[in-house]
Design a protein around this motif. Sequence first.
Motif, PDB file in Angstrom:
ATOM      1  N   ARG A 132       0.828  -1.208   0.000  1.00  0.00           N
ATOM      2  CA  ARG A 132       0.000   0.000   0.000  1.00  0.00           C
ATOM      3  C   ARG A 132       0.867   1.264   0.000  1.00  0.00           C
ATOM      4  O   ARG A 132       0.567   2.226  -0.701  1.00  0.00           O
ATOM      5  CB  ARG A 132      -0.911  -0.012   1.229  1.00  0.00           C
ATOM      6  N   GLY A 237      -1.281 -13.361   0.349  1.00  0.00           N
ATOM      7  CA  GLY A 237      -1.482 -13.113   1.772  1.00  0.00           C
ATOM      8  C   GLY A 237      -2.371 -14.195   2.370  1.00  0.00           C
ATOM      9  O   GLY A 237      -3.242 -13.917   3.185  1.00  0.00           O
TER      10      GLY A 237
ATOM     11  N   GLY B 210     -10.372  -3.960   4.286  1.00  0.00           N
ATOM     12  CA  GLY B 210      -9.091  -4.070   3.590  1.00  0.00           C
ATOM     13  C   GLY B 210      -7.896  -3.782   4.467  1.00  0.00           C
ATOM     14  O   GLY B 210      -6.772  -3.718   3.996  1.00  0.00           O
ATOM     15  N   LYS B 211      -8.138  -3.594   5.777  1.00  0.00           N
ATOM     16  CA  LYS B 211      -7.019  -3.265   6.659  1.00  0.00           C
ATOM     17  C   LYS B 211      -7.007  -4.147   7.906  1.00  0.00           C
ATOM     18  O   LYS B 211      -6.410  -3.789   8.911  1.00  0.00           O
ATOM     19  CB  LYS B 211      -7.102  -1.801   7.076  1.00  0.00           C
ATOM     20  N   PHE B 264     -10.464  -8.310   4.798  1.00  0.00           N
ATOM     21  CA  PHE B 264      -9.099  -8.676   5.177  1.00  0.00           C
ATOM     22  C   PHE B 264      -8.084  -8.299   4.104  1.00  0.00           C
ATOM     23  O   PHE B 264      -8.318  -8.477   2.914  1.00  0.00           O
ATOM     24  CB  PHE B 264      -9.010 -10.171   5.461  1.00  0.00           C
ATOM     25  N   ARG B 265      -6.975  -7.808   4.558  1.00  0.00           N
ATOM     26  CA  ARG B 265      -5.881  -7.499   3.653  1.00  0.00           C
ATOM     27  C   ARG B 265      -5.113  -8.775   3.336  1.00  0.00           C
ATOM     28  O   ARG B 265      -4.732  -9.036   2.218  1.00  0.00           O
ATOM     29  CB  ARG B 265      -4.955  -6.468   4.332  1.00  0.00           C
ATOM     30  N   ALA B 266      -4.861  -9.534   4.358  1.00  0.00           N
ATOM     31  CA  ALA B 266      -4.103 -10.775   4.208  1.00  0.00           C
ATOM     32  C   ALA B 266      -4.314 -11.591   5.467  1.00  0.00           C
ATOM     33  O   ALA B 266      -4.851 -11.095   6.448  1.00  0.00           O
ATOM     34  CB  ALA B 266      -2.622 -10.482   4.027  1.00  0.00           C
ATOM     35  N   PHE B 267      -3.925 -12.843   5.411  1.00  0.00           N
ATOM     36  CA  PHE B 267      -3.846 -13.639   6.634  1.00  0.00           C
ATOM     37  C   PHE B 267      -2.379 -13.932   6.866  1.00  0.00           C
ATOM     38  O   PHE B 267      -1.617 -14.029   5.912  1.00  0.00           O
ATOM     39  CB  PHE B 267      -4.604 -14.962   6.487  1.00  0.00           C
ATOM     40  N   LEU B 277       3.103  -6.884   8.268  1.00  0.00           N
ATOM     41  CA  LEU B 277       1.786  -6.352   7.922  1.00  0.00           C
ATOM     42  C   LEU B 277       1.486  -5.101   8.732  1.00  0.00           C
ATOM     43  O   LEU B 277       0.991  -4.104   8.211  1.00  0.00           O
ATOM     44  CB  LEU B 277       0.698  -7.400   8.190  1.00  0.00           C
ATOM     45  N   GLU B 282      -0.085  -2.004   6.118  1.00  0.00           N
ATOM     46  CA  GLU B 282      -1.045  -2.727   5.290  1.00  0.00           C
ATOM     47  C   GLU B 282      -2.287  -3.039   6.109  1.00  0.00           C
ATOM     48  O   GLU B 282      -3.385  -3.119   5.599  1.00  0.00           O
ATOM     49  CB  GLU B 282      -0.437  -4.048   4.786  1.00  0.00           C
TER      50      GLU B 282
END
Lengths: 287, 434
Positions: A132, A237, B210-211, B264-267, B277, B282
């Motif tokens: 980002r 991710g 998204g965060k 979710f941005r990622a796991f 993260l 992110e």
Amino acid sequence: MQAERKSETLTGWLLAAPLTLVLLFFLILPIAMIFVVSFWGATEFSIYPAFQFDNYQFLFSSPVTYQVFAKTFMYAGVTWACTLVIGFAVAHFLAFHVRSLTWQIALFLLCTIPFWTSNIIRMISWIPFLGRNGIANSTLMELGIIREPLEWLLYSDFAVILAFVHLYTLFMVVPIFNTMMRIDRSLIEAARDNGASGFQILTNVIIPLTKPGIMIGSIFVVTLVMGDFVTVRIMSGSQSANVGRLISNDIGLLQYPSAAATAMVLLATVLIMIAIMLRFVNIRKEL
Amino acid sequence: MTKTDLPKTDLPKTGASRRAVLRGAAATAALAATNTIGAPMIWAQNIKDVTLRQFGTGVSNLNEVAQKVKEDLGFTLEMTALDSDSVTQRAATQPNSFDIADIEYWICKKVWPTGNLQAMDTTKIKYYDKISPIFTTGKLRPDSVVAQGTAPSKVGFVTEEGSKEFAAEPTRWMTLIPTIYNADTLGIRPDLIGRPIEHWSELLNPEFKGKASILDISSIGIMDMAMTCESMGEIQYGDKGNMTREEIDKTIAIFTEAKKNGQFRAFWKSFDESVNLMASGEVVIQSMWSPAITAVKTRGIPCVYQPLAEGYRSWGGGLGLSKALSGLELDAAYEYINWYLSGWVGGFLMRQGYYSAVPETSKEFMSENEWGYWYEGKPATGDIVSPQGQKLAAAGETRDGGSYDERMGHVACWNSVMDENQYMVRKWNEFIAS
């Protein structure tokens, strides 16, 4: 006479033996083992010998399996198309536009430089770049092209495919370049003399003659992408899954039989795909 | 820790050189100091040849500990750090590949029935009486309630030596010797959120679309999900640590929907992923582990381990002995465990934000300021630095969540394995693939 022939047969067998043994112990045996285990049962912490179809039954009855296989095909397909276009272009440039052999070798080596570091490192280095607040986003924002950072650059299918293309394009370049170098230049001259345009030469001469190389490259790329799990995990991710991740999750949770069953299905799928690809081109001619 | 309490006559009278004898004496002294009986250590010399292979999750597999073991006890400790899944796998399938398993209690529940570990005799554990009651009776104070999930007290003892059955009450045979534990909650970036966060439900607040992130380790992730769903008022659980199929379905459904909406941005699966993260911005709110918060902070980025109204999700680890250990190695393992509980390690870990199973002994290895900050929840009187020398807090700051009693007294549930674990895992896979 007879004895001589006999000893020749014996030599033949002996010469073939090392490779046969290696393949037997390190390829056939492990796969047979996986096949056997795929019928076993598992409790939470152990596996027990059995002959049951539970693992396959669960696999084929779960919608997740189909989703995940679809995703895997998608990754393989898009990656294949991208690597083919880029790989072909690079190989074509090296083979037909660079005139001196020295430069060809130098530029070819240049292509391999990224491969001097580990796969994982090359993949992970994308993360700060695409993030980002990463270089890509901040550059685009400074140039005034975008106002908000692009979220889909990282942890998305885009990121996964980008990493795949980056990692595997060389596997396309090498075999295509190799076959292109073998094309008799007089064929191209003949085509030109007969009034073929550059595009016609490409489609009627070069592409048909490079098919074996394209096919070998395709097999590399497709099998690598179908079997991958770490690229998908890191670049998405953990948000997307392909078959490799399904297997790795099962292994992590000690569900070896179910992992083995998934692996067998994947193996069968990949073999079928390669068989289909080989129907189109006889690569043996080239080897 | 004086060397004078060592009876000189007990020194091995072999033909060893003077230097070897001296070295042996030093090792013996260290051992004697940590040994309950103070019995003569005939094997003082041999012990230097002992190598104990320990593996476990990254949290306590620290090279500093191995170095200190070599200094204090004389033998070699080999450490291997793996993620929780691999740890479980190894403990369950490769009993001969390790001597000491540093595992979590929920892993113990899973692995103990394989018979790859042996119970420990509590009479040989010097500090047994001082181990925090969380690990013995399960109650921090006599009036507390044992939390949901795989609370350490539920799998901490077996009925008898060699038994595969867990005992409801403390017995002489302990499965794991508790080493470290902590209360986990959500980590947030206060600078990017800019308002107070008080509930687990904030994890799915569309404001953080998204965060947000949770961890992709099913057995722990499902608990964070449950804490969130309960906080949202969507689901009331009988026992979050042992859900029914219906509860699992509902929980996963809520999170699948959130995932599809791009919450979710990622796991993350490994510690450093969670750090990156958070540090890179992110993600602004996610499940996190205490040292990860510390790691973000040491980069000069504000990060808070936010105490939440619904309480903490807690975890605890301990050392288990391989079934294959016997004789000299087994003695060495007991020495190691007694040494582990004697304070130095505790102090070392507590300065990173964990708790030691025997808090009392750690006190001697911490400054008053450190003890006040980390354990008692008091404002720091000077800079708080990590064992690696990085500054974590300045004078006047207090620890997120407060004192030991305040934090460990508000544990809502413990990391666990459920009866419906296999079902849950399949659902989890669906969630990831969806």
